[in-house]
Scaffold this motif. Sequence first.
Motif, PDB file in Angstrom:
ATOM      1  N   ALA A 372       8.801  14.104  13.283  1.00 59.00           N
ATOM      2  CA  ALA A 372       9.436  14.784  14.530  1.00 59.00           C
ATOM      3  C   ALA A 372      11.138  15.020  14.295  1.00 59.00           C
ATOM      4  N   SER A 373      11.554  15.948  14.478  1.00 59.62           N
ATOM      5  CA  SER A 373      12.703  16.367  14.800  1.00 59.62           C
ATOM      6  C   SER A 373      13.612  16.030  13.605  1.00 59.62           C
ATOM      7  N   LEU A 389      -5.895   7.968   7.768  1.00 53.92           N
ATOM      8  CA  LEU A 389      -5.009   8.447   8.733  1.00 53.92           C
ATOM      9  C   LEU A 389      -6.031   8.915   9.801  1.00 53.92           C
ATOM     10  N   GLU A 390      -5.724   8.262  11.063  1.00 55.18           N
ATOM     11  CA  GLU A 390      -6.412   8.787  12.267  1.00 55.18           C
ATOM     12  C   GLU A 390      -5.517   9.500  13.347  1.00 55.18           C
ATOM     13  N   ARG A 391      -4.295   9.188  13.200  1.00 53.98           N
ATOM     14  CA  ARG A 391      -3.471  10.262  14.143  1.00 53.98           C
ATOM     15  C   ARG A 391      -2.296  10.841  13.565  1.00 53.98           C
ATOM     16  N   LEU A 392      -2.134  12.090  13.789  1.00 56.37           N
ATOM     17  CA  LEU A 392      -0.962  12.952  13.043  1.00 56.37           C
ATOM     18  C   LEU A 392      -0.469  13.802  13.947  1.00 56.37           C
ATOM     19  N   ASP A 393       0.874  13.657  14.115  1.00 57.19           N
ATOM     20  CA  ASP A 393       1.759  14.165  15.231  1.00 57.19           C
ATOM     21  C   ASP A 393       2.863  14.987  14.390  1.00 57.19           C
ATOM     22  N   ILE A 394       3.120  16.070  14.562  1.00 55.30           N
ATOM     23  CA  ILE A 394       3.930  16.989  13.808  1.00 55.30           C
ATOM     24  C   ILE A 394       4.704  17.811  14.951  1.00 55.30           C
ATOM     25  N   ILE A 395       5.898  17.387  15.129  1.00 53.16           N
ATOM     26  CA  ILE A 395       6.693  17.868  16.385  1.00 53.16           C
ATOM     27  C   ILE A 395       8.206  18.073  16.233  1.00 53.16           C
ATOM     28  N   SER A 396       8.407  19.307  16.813  1.00 54.07           N
ATOM     29  CA  SER A 396      10.230  19.408  16.844  1.00 54.07           C
ATOM     30  C   SER A 396      10.673  19.648  15.575  1.00 54.07           C
ATOM     31  N   LEU A 397      10.006  20.445  14.678  1.00 54.04           N
ATOM     32  CA  LEU A 397      10.776  20.561  13.145  1.00 54.04           C
ATOM     33  C   LEU A 397      11.134  22.029  13.086  1.00 54.04           C
ATOM     34  N   PRO A 398      12.523  22.556  13.351  1.00 52.93           N
ATOM     35  CA  PRO A 398      12.573  23.929  13.585  1.00 52.93           C
ATOM     36  C   PRO A 398      12.446  24.922  12.522  1.00 52.93           C
ATOM     37  N   SER A 419       6.014  22.463  19.076  1.00 53.08           N
ATOM     38  CA  SER A 419       7.409  22.658  19.056  1.00 53.08           C
ATOM     39  C   SER A 419       7.918  23.064  17.718  1.00 53.08           C
ATOM     40  N   LEU A 420       7.239  23.926  17.255  1.00 58.91           N
ATOM     41  CA  LEU A 420       7.527  24.255  15.645  1.00 58.91           C
ATOM     42  C   LEU A 420       7.848  25.740  15.573  1.00 58.91           C
TER      43      LEU A 420
END
Length: 740
Positions: A372-373, A389-398, A419-420
Motif C-alpha cells: 500500500a501507498s 498466501l491467504e490474504r492479499l491487499d493491493i491498495i493506494s498505488l498511484p 485505489s489504483l
Amino acid sequence: MNLLDKLKPPINLRELTIRGYGGETFPSWLGDLSWLSNLRVFTIEKCPQLIGEVPNYFSSLERFVIKNFPKLVVSLSNYPIGCKLEINNCEGMVCNDGSIDFENLDSKYLANISTVEDKLKKGSQRVSHLRIAHNEEIMKSWQSLENTNFLSNINFLEINECQNLRSIGRGMLPSSLEEFHINSCQSLTFIDSDVLPLSLKRLTILGCRELKFLKDLSVYSLIESIHVIWCQSLKCLTLDGPLPERLNQLDVFGCDALETLSSSRNEYLPKALTSINISLCPELKSIAESFDNSTCLQYIIVDGCKNLESLPSGLHHLPCLESIEIRECPKLSVREGVPTSLRQLLINECEDDKGMGMGMRMLTSPKKLQIASLQQLKSISDLTNLTALERLDIISLPLLESISDLNNLNSLKELRISSLPQLKSISDLTNLTSLEGLYIKSLPQLELIPDLSGLTSLTELYIEECQKLKSIPSLGGLTSLEELLIHDLPQLESFPSFSGLTSLERLKIYDLPQLESIPSLGGLPSLQELTIADLPQLESIQDLSNLTSLEYLQISQCPRIKSIPSLSGLISLESLQIFALPQLESIPSLSGLTSLETLNITNLPQLESIQDLSNLTSLTDFIISNCPRIKLIPSLSSHTSHEQLRIMDCPNLRSIPDLGNFKDLSVEKCPKLKSLQTLPSSLQSVWITNCPLLIKRWKNVRGKYSSKIAQIPKVVIDGKFIYNSKESQVDYWSFLQRRI
C-alpha cells in the motif's frame, strides 16, 4: 421522618444492599447488628450525603462492598477474619492479626480508609497492586525509610499525575516491585541509574512530556517488556548502555524527539526480543546496526518514522519472523530479502523505485501480504511462490499499471484491490478456487473484470467506484456467494442474471446512474437483505413474491419507479424501508407481512393512501414522513404492543382513527390534523409539534389541557411539558433522551 429507620430488616437476612439513600446518617438499627447474625454480604452504593464512619462490627460478614462515598470513612478494626472488602476501587481481606491485606489500593480513596495512608508512608501496609495519584508525599516518605525492604509484598505500582515529581531517585521504589507504570508526570525529567528495582519485569512510561532520558537499563536483567508512549522530549531510550538482554517486547510510540534507542554503540538488539513496535517517532534515524542477534524476533512494526532510512541488516536471517508492518516511512528503502518464515507482510508509504525490492521471490509461506501507498511502484510480479498466501491487499498505488501471477495463488481466500488510478485490467482469476472474498474498489481506469465462474468458494463480492466499467461478468458459477454489493458504477447499463445464486443472502445495488433494469430476483431462495437505491433510470422492479426468506427490504431514491410489485409472499420480512420515490402513487397491500417489525414510509410526494395495517401484528416501529397527499392513516392492530409511532410533515393529514397500542407517539408539522380518536392506555410519552388544530382541540380557553392526556406520563406540546393540565418549559434533548 427517616424512611430507612422504619425498614428494619428481618433477623435471618443473609444479604443487605442500601443503594441511592439520600440521608446524612445511617439508620438507627445499624447501631447494633448483633441480631443480624446471619448477615454474609453488606453492600452500600451511591449514597453521597452519608457522613461519618461505616459500622464495622459484623461478626459473620464475608463480603463488604462500599462504592461512591466521598464523605464516609471505613475503620479497619472490627471486621471478621477472612472478610473481603471492596471500598471503591480498593479490594482487600481481613487477616488473622486484624490488619488488611489489599489486593488493589488506590490513593484517591485513602481519606476514606482510616490508618492506611500512614501505614503506606511507613512502608508497613501489605498491598499487591498500588496506584498513587496526585500524591508525591507517599513516594518522598519512602526515601527516608531505613528499611529498604518496605512494602515487601508489592508487585505492581502505578504513579499517576504527580505534577511536582521531577525525578525518581534512589530509595523511592520498593525493592520487590515487578511491574512499574508512571503516567502523566509532566515535571519528570529523568529516572536515575540503579533506581529501578532489580526485580522489575515490566516498565511502562506514558505521557511524561519532559522526560529526556533513562539511565543505563542494561543492569535490569529481568526486564521483559518496555512501553514508552507520548514522551515528546525523550531523545534516547537507554543512556550509557544497551537494552536489557532479556527484553522480549519493546513498544515506543509518539516520542517526537527520539533519535536512537541507545546512546552507546547500538550494534544489536536484545537476543530475547520477540516483538518491536516503533511508531510516530519522526526523528528516529537508526534502530540498530544488525538483526543478527535477534533470533527470537517474530513481529516488526515501524510506522510514521519519517527520517528512518534503513532497517538493521540481517532481516532475511531471522528464523522466527512472522510479520513485518512498515507504514509511512517515506525515506525507508527496504532492499534486503525477507525470511521464508514470514506469514504477514504490510508495506505502506516507503521509498521504492519501480519494483517491490523486498525479495518477493524468496517469499513462500506468508499468509497475509499488504502492499500500500508506494508512490513509485509500477508493477507487481514475482508472486508465483506465495503458495500459502491467504490474504492479499493491493491498495493506494498511484502508478501501478499491472498485477500479474494472481492465478497461481491457490490458497488465497481474500483479495482486495483498491485505489489504483492507473490499473486498467485485472489478471486471470479462474484458478482461485479457494477465494472467499473479492473486493474491487476505486479503479477509475478499469474497463473489464475477468471471468469469475471458477470462483466456486466465493462468498462475498464487492465491486465499487469503477468509473469506466460497463459490464459485470457472468455470476452463474458462484454457487457459494452469500453477499453481492454493486455500487457507484456510472457506466454500467445492464446486470448479468442472478440465476444459480442459490446461497445469496445479501444483495445491495445502489448508485448506478445508467442502469435501466434489474434481472429477476425470483431464483434467490436464501435472500435475506435487499437494497435497491439511487437508480435514476430504473422504471420497474420485477416480482418479489418468491423471496420467502427476505427479512430486510429497502427501495429508495429511484425517481422513475411508479409502482412496487406485490409483497404478499414476504412472510419473513421484518423491516421495510420505502423512501424518496417521487412518482410512487401507491404501496401494495402489507396485510400478509405478519413478521414486519419496522415500517418506514418517507418522502413520497404522490402517495395518497396506505392500505390496511391492522394485520401487522409484529409491528413495533412505524414512521411516516413527508407524504403531503396523505389524508388518513389506517387503523393499526390493537392486539399487539407497539413501541414507536412517528408522523412528520404530512400537511393534509386529518385523522388517525386507531393508534393501536404504541408506547411512544410523535406528531410533527401536521397542521390539518384535528384529532386522535383514541389514546391507548399503553402510551408512555407523547410529543406534539406544530399541529395547531389538534392542540386547540385539547386546550380550553383558560389554557388548561384536556384530562384526556392526563394519564400519559410524559407529554410535550410545542416544546412545553404538560403536567397536571399546565405547561412548563422542557429541554428538548433531555426529553428526547428519556424517550430513547
